[in-house]
Design a protein around this motif. Structure first.
Motif, PDB file in Angstrom:
ATOM      1  N   SER A   7      35.681  95.667  61.624  1.00  0.00           N
ATOM      2  CA  SER A   7      36.752  95.891  61.032  1.00  0.00           C
ATOM      3  C   SER A   7      36.472  95.904  59.517  1.00  0.00           C
ATOM      4  O   SER A   7      35.763  95.291  58.722  1.00  0.00           O
ATOM      5  CB  SER A   7      37.632  94.551  61.229  1.00  0.00           C
ATOM      6  N   GLU A   9      38.882  94.957  57.549  1.00  0.00           N
ATOM      7  CA  GLU A   9      39.494  93.765  57.003  1.00  0.00           C
ATOM      8  C   GLU A   9      38.646  92.789  56.461  1.00  0.00           C
ATOM      9  O   GLU A   9      37.591  92.477  56.937  1.00  0.00           O
ATOM     10  CB  GLU A   9      40.451  93.046  57.951  1.00  0.00           C
ATOM     11  N   ASN A  92      42.399 104.849  76.216  1.00  0.00           N
ATOM     12  CA  ASN A  92      42.175 105.815  74.781  1.00  0.00           C
ATOM     13  C   ASN A  92      42.828 106.863  75.155  1.00  0.00           C
ATOM     14  O   ASN A  92      42.485 107.941  75.487  1.00  0.00           O
ATOM     15  CB  ASN A  92      40.793 105.868  74.547  1.00  0.00           C
ATOM     16  N   ASP A  93      44.012 106.935  74.510  1.00  0.00           N
ATOM     17  CA  ASP A  93      45.002 108.210  74.517  1.00  0.00           C
ATOM     18  C   ASP A  93      44.279 109.417  73.595  1.00  0.00           C
ATOM     19  O   ASP A  93      44.430 110.406  74.146  1.00  0.00           O
ATOM     20  CB  ASP A  93      46.291 107.870  73.977  1.00  0.00           C
ATOM     21  N   THR A  94      43.819 109.148  72.527  1.00  0.00           N
ATOM     22  CA  THR A  94      43.054 110.274  71.815  1.00  0.00           C
ATOM     23  C   THR A  94      41.924 110.737  72.477  1.00  0.00           C
ATOM     24  O   THR A  94      41.864 111.910  72.499  1.00  0.00           O
ATOM     25  CB  THR A  94      42.571 109.526  70.508  1.00  0.00           C
ATOM     26  N   CYS A 117      32.806 106.430  67.510  1.00  0.00           N
ATOM     27  CA  CYS A 117      33.419 105.304  66.459  1.00  0.00           C
ATOM     28  C   CYS A 117      32.376 104.431  65.857  1.00  0.00           C
ATOM     29  O   CYS A 117      31.138 104.368  66.459  1.00  0.00           O
ATOM     30  CB  CYS A 117      34.590 104.670  67.131  1.00  0.00           C
ATOM     31  N   ARG A 218      41.687 109.878  61.372  1.00  0.00           N
ATOM     32  CA  ARG A 218      42.488 108.711  61.812  1.00  0.00           C
ATOM     33  C   ARG A 218      43.194 109.020  63.154  1.00  0.00           C
ATOM     34  O   ARG A 218      44.005 109.861  63.328  1.00  0.00           O
ATOM     35  CB  ARG A 218      43.334 108.195  60.691  1.00  0.00           C
ATOM     36  N   GLU A 219      42.924 107.994  63.939  1.00  0.00           N
ATOM     37  CA  GLU A 219      43.682 107.814  65.498  1.00  0.00           C
ATOM     38  C   GLU A 219      45.099 107.878  65.102  1.00  0.00           C
ATOM     39  O   GLU A 219      45.355 106.675  64.531  1.00  0.00           O
ATOM     40  CB  GLU A 219      43.024 107.021  66.117  1.00  0.00           C
ATOM     41  N   ARG A 221      47.375 106.518  66.952  1.00  0.00           N
ATOM     42  CA  ARG A 221      48.222 105.203  67.513  1.00  0.00           C
ATOM     43  C   ARG A 221      47.882 104.185  66.722  1.00  0.00           C
ATOM     44  O   ARG A 221      48.988 103.485  66.211  1.00  0.00           O
ATOM     45  CB  ARG A 221      47.770 105.129  68.863  1.00  0.00           C
ATOM     46  N   ASP A 222      46.790 103.934  66.369  1.00  0.00           N
ATOM     47  CA  ASP A 222      46.419 102.535  65.288  1.00  0.00           C
ATOM     48  C   ASP A 222      45.624 102.802  64.202  1.00  0.00           C
ATOM     49  O   ASP A 222      45.349 101.944  63.591  1.00  0.00           O
ATOM     50  CB  ASP A 222      45.723 101.807  66.325  1.00  0.00           C
ATOM     51  N   GLY A 223      45.589 104.121  63.842  1.00  0.00           N
ATOM     52  CA  GLY A 223      44.814 104.294  62.551  1.00  0.00           C
ATOM     53  C   GLY A 223      43.627 104.179  62.272  1.00  0.00           C
ATOM     54  O   GLY A 223      43.200 104.284  61.269  1.00  0.00           O
ATOM     55  N   ARG A 224      42.882 103.773  63.293  1.00  0.00           N
ATOM     56  CA  ARG A 224      41.336 103.649  63.129  1.00  0.00           C
ATOM     57  C   ARG A 224      40.846 105.038  62.847  1.00  0.00           C
ATOM     58  O   ARG A 224      41.353 106.161  63.433  1.00  0.00           O
ATOM     59  CB  ARG A 224      40.886 102.786  64.213  1.00  0.00           C
TER      60      ARG A 224
END
Length: 261
Positions: A7, A9, A92-94, A117, A218-219, A221-224
């Motif tokens: 991550s 973060e 994984n929708d993407t 990824c 960026r995906e 749904r969650d921005g990754r």
């Protein structure tokens, strides 16, 4: 040793469970083509003490993530790991949205196109589709590539915050050993060019007969950050083909799937 967090973060050491991280390091020790690993292989690849490896391997075996081959005295990945992989891919929708676009892209360009990824210090293929008419060197889903030499890894690095990118490059340089300084310099040149190119290239860097280009996005749904890449034989698809034809198409596909870098 605490691994570099996947991550972006900041790492909160009060919440970080070292034992869990070490167990996952054992699972990550398996590389494409590996079927069985001995305790000494785990020790060499993770840097963990033998006693720690013994306990972790036993625990993962009890939980169904490793299987001990009694004949060879070595471990294989078990169904627990496979179920986690299926859960990721099916949820994984993407990836579901991307598959028909990837198939069309591979057919039109005559090359291999992939979606991937980050996984630690590598990039992992979530999906890869090869052209049916042109022979291309493409890796299967689950395969990993170096973040330094692959266009996919360079594209991922290019969109990271400066402090995160600096920390990653330091880890990558250390992991690459003597070749580290040169590999990092080559990667940094591509990363710098991303500001104007909006993509990253890898010309014969990963393999002598492979050229590639990658575009991050960026995906929704969650921005990754995910990365699209296209690779083909350098002998028949030169640098100009990737710069003039493949890259613009790949950027357009990234815009369809998410927010480009």
């Amino acid at each position: 040793m605490t691994p570099l967090a996947t991550s972006t973060e900041p790492l909160d050491e009060r919440k970080f469970v070292v034992a869990l991280a070490r167990g996952l390091d054992l699972l990550r020790a398996f590389r494409p083509g590996d079927t069985l690993l001995a305790n000494r292989d785990f020790v060499e690849r993770t840097g963990l003490p033998k006693a720690t490896v013994n306990r972790l391997a036993y625990t993962l075996t009890v939980l169904g993530y490793l299987r001990l081959d009694q004949t060879h005295g070595k471990y294989a990945l078990d169904a627990g790991v496979l179920s986690l992989g299926f859960a990721l891919l099916s949820g994984n929708d993407t990836l579901e949205l991307a598959r028909p676009h990837l198939r069309n892209f591979a057919r039109e360009v005559g090359a291999a196109v992939s979606l991937g990824c980050r996984d630690g210090l590598d990039m992992i293929y979530l999906e890869t589709i090869r052209s049916e008419t042109v022979l291309t060197l493409g890796l299967a889903s689950g395969s990993k590539l170096s973040m330094l030499t692959s266009s996919m890894g360079r594209a991922y690095l290019a969109v990271q915050p400066p402090d995160v990118r600096t920390a990653l490059l330091a880890e990558l340089k250390k992991a690459a050993g003597k070749a580290g300084p040169l590999l990092v310099a080559d990667a940094q040149a591509e990363i710098a060019a991303f500001a104007t190119e909006r993509c990253c290239y890898s010309f014969r860097a990963w393999h002598d007969d492979v050229n590639a280009v990658a575009v991050p996005f960026r995906e929704p749904r969650d921005g990754r950050w995910l990365v699209l890449s296209c690779s083909g034989p350098a002998s028949s698809m030169g640098e100009d083909v990737f710069r003039d034809n493949v890259a613009p198409r790949l950027k357009e596909l990234a815009r369809r799937l998410g927010e480009p870098g």
